[in-house]
Design an enzyme around this catalytic site. Structure first.
Site, PDB file in Angstrom:
ATOM      1  N   HIS A  40      14.584 -22.571 -11.411  1.00 57.53           N
ATOM      2  CA  HIS A  40      14.137 -21.424 -10.938  1.00 57.53           C
ATOM      3  C   HIS A  40      14.169 -20.214 -11.625  1.00 57.53           C
ATOM      4  O   HIS A  40      14.941 -20.214 -12.588  1.00 57.53           O
ATOM      5  CB  HIS A  40      15.163 -21.098  -9.541  1.00 57.53           C
ATOM      6  CG  HIS A  40      15.310 -22.011  -8.514  1.00 57.53           C
ATOM      7  ND1 HIS A  40      14.324 -22.425  -7.573  1.00 57.53           N
ATOM      8  CD2 HIS A  40      16.108 -23.159  -8.307  1.00 57.53           C
ATOM      9  CE1 HIS A  40      14.709 -23.010  -6.873  1.00 57.53           C
ATOM     10  NE2 HIS A  40      15.617 -23.879  -7.137  1.00 57.53           N
ATOM     11  N   HIS A  88      20.932 -15.882 -25.165  1.00 51.51           N
ATOM     12  CA  HIS A  88      22.013 -16.827 -24.762  1.00 51.51           C
ATOM     13  C   HIS A  88      21.862 -17.120 -23.504  1.00 51.51           C
ATOM     14  O   HIS A  88      21.516 -16.381 -22.655  1.00 51.51           O
ATOM     15  CB  HIS A  88      23.465 -16.609 -25.394  1.00 51.51           C
ATOM     16  CG  HIS A  88      23.984 -15.455 -24.351  1.00 51.51           C
ATOM     17  ND1 HIS A  88      23.689 -14.125 -24.449  1.00 51.51           N
ATOM     18  CD2 HIS A  88      25.102 -15.561 -23.241  1.00 51.51           C
ATOM     19  CE1 HIS A  88      24.330 -13.443 -23.802  1.00 51.51           C
ATOM     20  NE2 HIS A  88      25.190 -14.175 -22.904  1.00 51.51           N
ATOM     21  N   HIS A 129      19.339 -12.982 -33.777  1.00 52.42           N
ATOM     22  CA  HIS A 129      19.652 -11.986 -32.869  1.00 52.42           C
ATOM     23  C   HIS A 129      18.482 -11.633 -32.069  1.00 52.42           C
ATOM     24  O   HIS A 129      18.645 -11.158 -30.836  1.00 52.42           O
ATOM     25  CB  HIS A 129      20.436 -11.043 -33.370  1.00 52.42           C
ATOM     26  CG  HIS A 129      21.203  -9.794 -32.468  1.00 52.42           C
ATOM     27  ND1 HIS A 129      22.100  -9.992 -31.735  1.00 52.42           N
ATOM     28  CD2 HIS A 129      20.752  -8.661 -32.183  1.00 52.42           C
ATOM     29  CE1 HIS A 129      22.764  -9.145 -30.982  1.00 52.42           C
ATOM     30  NE2 HIS A 129      21.545  -8.234 -31.185  1.00 52.42           N
ATOM     31  N   CYS A 141      27.788  -7.929 -33.323  1.00 55.82           N
ATOM     32  CA  CYS A 141      27.461  -8.889 -32.134  1.00 55.82           C
ATOM     33  C   CYS A 141      28.086 -10.014 -32.228  1.00 55.82           C
ATOM     34  O   CYS A 141      28.469 -10.675 -33.384  1.00 55.82           O
ATOM     35  CB  CYS A 141      25.850  -9.337 -32.233  1.00 55.82           C
ATOM     36  SG  CYS A 141      25.645 -10.766 -31.172  1.00 55.82           S
ATOM     37  N   SER A 157      25.561  -9.247 -20.723  1.00 60.72           N
ATOM     38  CA  SER A 157      26.512  -8.372 -21.599  1.00 60.72           C
ATOM     39  C   SER A 157      26.223  -8.173 -23.038  1.00 60.72           C
ATOM     40  O   SER A 157      26.897  -7.449 -23.633  1.00 60.72           O
ATOM     41  CB  SER A 157      28.157  -8.818 -21.074  1.00 60.72           C
ATOM     42  OG  SER A 157      28.402 -10.038 -21.405  1.00 60.72           O
ATOM     43  N   HIS A 205      22.234 -10.814 -27.476  1.00 61.94           N
ATOM     44  CA  HIS A 205      21.989 -11.974 -28.261  1.00 61.94           C
ATOM     45  C   HIS A 205      21.321 -12.733 -27.348  1.00 61.94           C
ATOM     46  O   HIS A 205      22.214 -13.167 -26.404  1.00 61.94           O
ATOM     47  CB  HIS A 205      23.167 -12.530 -29.132  1.00 61.94           C
ATOM     48  CG  HIS A 205      22.829 -13.407 -30.161  1.00 61.94           C
ATOM     49  ND1 HIS A 205      22.965 -13.422 -31.545  1.00 61.94           N
ATOM     50  CD2 HIS A 205      22.112 -14.806 -29.963  1.00 61.94           C
ATOM     51  CE1 HIS A 205      22.476 -14.587 -32.127  1.00 61.94           C
ATOM     52  NE2 HIS A 205      22.098 -15.117 -31.175  1.00 61.94           N
ATOM     53  N   LYS A 249       0.663  -1.352  -0.213  1.00 63.97           N
ATOM     54  CA  LYS A 249      -0.102  -0.008  -0.013  1.00 63.97           C
ATOM     55  C   LYS A 249       0.751   1.405   0.144  1.00 63.97           C
ATOM     56  O   LYS A 249       0.219   2.432  -0.004  1.00 63.97           O
ATOM     57  CB  LYS A 249      -0.894   0.010   1.068  1.00 63.97           C
ATOM     58  CG  LYS A 249      -1.968  -1.174   1.303  1.00 63.97           C
ATOM     59  CD  LYS A 249      -2.682  -1.123   2.676  1.00 63.97           C
ATOM     60  CE  LYS A 249      -3.516  -2.281   2.785  1.00 63.97           C
ATOM     61  NZ  LYS A 249      -4.129  -2.553   4.092  1.00 63.97           N
TER      62      LYS A 249
END
Length: 346
Positions: free
Chosen positions: A298, A166, A113, A50, A161, A164, A28
């Site tokens: 997870h 991955h 990509h 890339c 970093s 693309h 709230k």
């Protein structure tokens, strides 16, 4: 009278033995804190700059092949190296260190990509799963390797970093902390009950249906009762297997389906390419049998109230124990009602 939807309480993470503080009334409060800038999400199918795109040169001078499906290679800047000499230090039990060796791999999900998991075809995701299986199998043949962590950091906010799409695979010469805790908890339950801890937990969740987000014949995606991150989820296989290598072709397809659906829901939550750190937990290798282990995956996404407001783990969380505002039940209800058709195609 106590009401978990309104009052502060703690919850036990049965996989680690850790506790989390839940404070639902804090939802709230007004937000006057940090607001993130939305990252651009207009990547081309091919980026000549890339270092992960097919045919491009990486920073070490290696040229990527013209790959057409999921592609894996050894990380050019590995955190773990296979030739680290054995050794360490122990000064009166106060200054203690051990050498750590291993292998780090990078897996490009697609040559395109622009394609993240939620917008990939299920058949293409199956090929990623098959590559995960192959890498796990190959890396486990190295007797120095004791654990293999398969994971993905998605989005700038998670420190990714390169845009693309991955993931990574880190194979280490020791079992990491979180996995040591999960092994201890699962082994304790298995020895007492003759059943995997997550199989028993899944039975309860499927009965209550308060935190189930998605389900198919072989997998369940849910918000764990002890979730720390606002929209944290966990994928659990209905069949208690120890590692990804044990999945059948039918289970591979079912896993690809639920991965695509879950990540679509994530993107649809705030109509943004949803950031997260996600990865599977599975049994250690070259360490004897682990019948107590039950494969699961997870997802830890940081976004809280919108695409620009994230959850910070600071103060009490760093000094005492994790705390959350939105309850796992509220988060699950929100995710349940979201479409599995990506917002860009609606």
């Amino acid at each position: 009278m106590f009401n978990s939807k309104e009052h502060s309480h703690t919850r036990l993470n049965i996989l680690t033995g850790d506790w989390i503080l839940v404070s639902p009334h804090r939802m709230k409060r007004p937000w006057q804190g940090k607001v993130e800038a939305l990252p651009a999400d207009n990547r081309p199918s091919y980026d000549p700059t890339c270092y992960l795109c097919p045919g491009n040169k990486r920073s070490d001078g290696t040229v990527n092949p013209a790959y057409t499906d999921a592609y894996v290679f050894t990380n050019d800047f590995s955190a773990l190296l296979p030739d680290t000499p054995e050794g360490g230090e122990n000064k009166n039990g106060l200054l203690v260190s051990n050498s750590e060796s291993g292998i780090c791999r990078v897996i490009c999900f697609s040559p395109d990509h622009s394609l993240t998991l939620p917008v990939m075809e299920e058949e293409a995701i199956v090929k990623v799963i098959q590559l995960w299986k192959k890498e796990f199998s190959d890396l486990s043949q190295n007797q120095h390797i004791k654990y293999i962590q398969i994971f993905e950091n998605k989005g700038e906010i998670m420190g990714c970093s390169n845009p693309h799409p991955h993931g990574q695979i880190w194979a280490s010469s020791s079992v990491p902390l979180e996995l040591t805790k999960e092994t201890t908890q699962q082994k304790k339950y298995f020895e007492q009950h003759g059943k995997s801890l997550l199989a028993a937990y899944l039975d309860v969740e499927l009965q209550k249906k308060e935190r189930i987000v998605l389900e198919n014949e072989h997998f369940v995606a849910l918000v764990p009762y002890w979730a720390v991150w606002p929209y944290e989820t966990m994928l659990i296989s209905k069949r208690p297997v120890q590692t990804v290598t044990q999945f059948t072709a039918e289970e591979e397809t079912a896993l690809a389906q639920i991965l695509k659906q879950l990540t679509c829901k994530y993107d649809n939550l705030f109509n943004v390419s949803f950031p997260y750190s996600g990865g599977m937990h599975q049994a250690p290798v070259n360490d004897g049998a682990h019948p107590e282990w039950h494969w699961h995956m997870h997802f830890y996404p940081p976004l809280l109230r919108s695409a620009t407001v994230k959850k910070f783990m600071v103060g009490y969380e760093m000094l005492a124990n994790p705390q959350r505002d939105i309850t796992p039940e509220m988060a699950a209800a929100t995710l349940q009602q979201l479409s599995t058709v990506h917002y860009s195609k609606q």
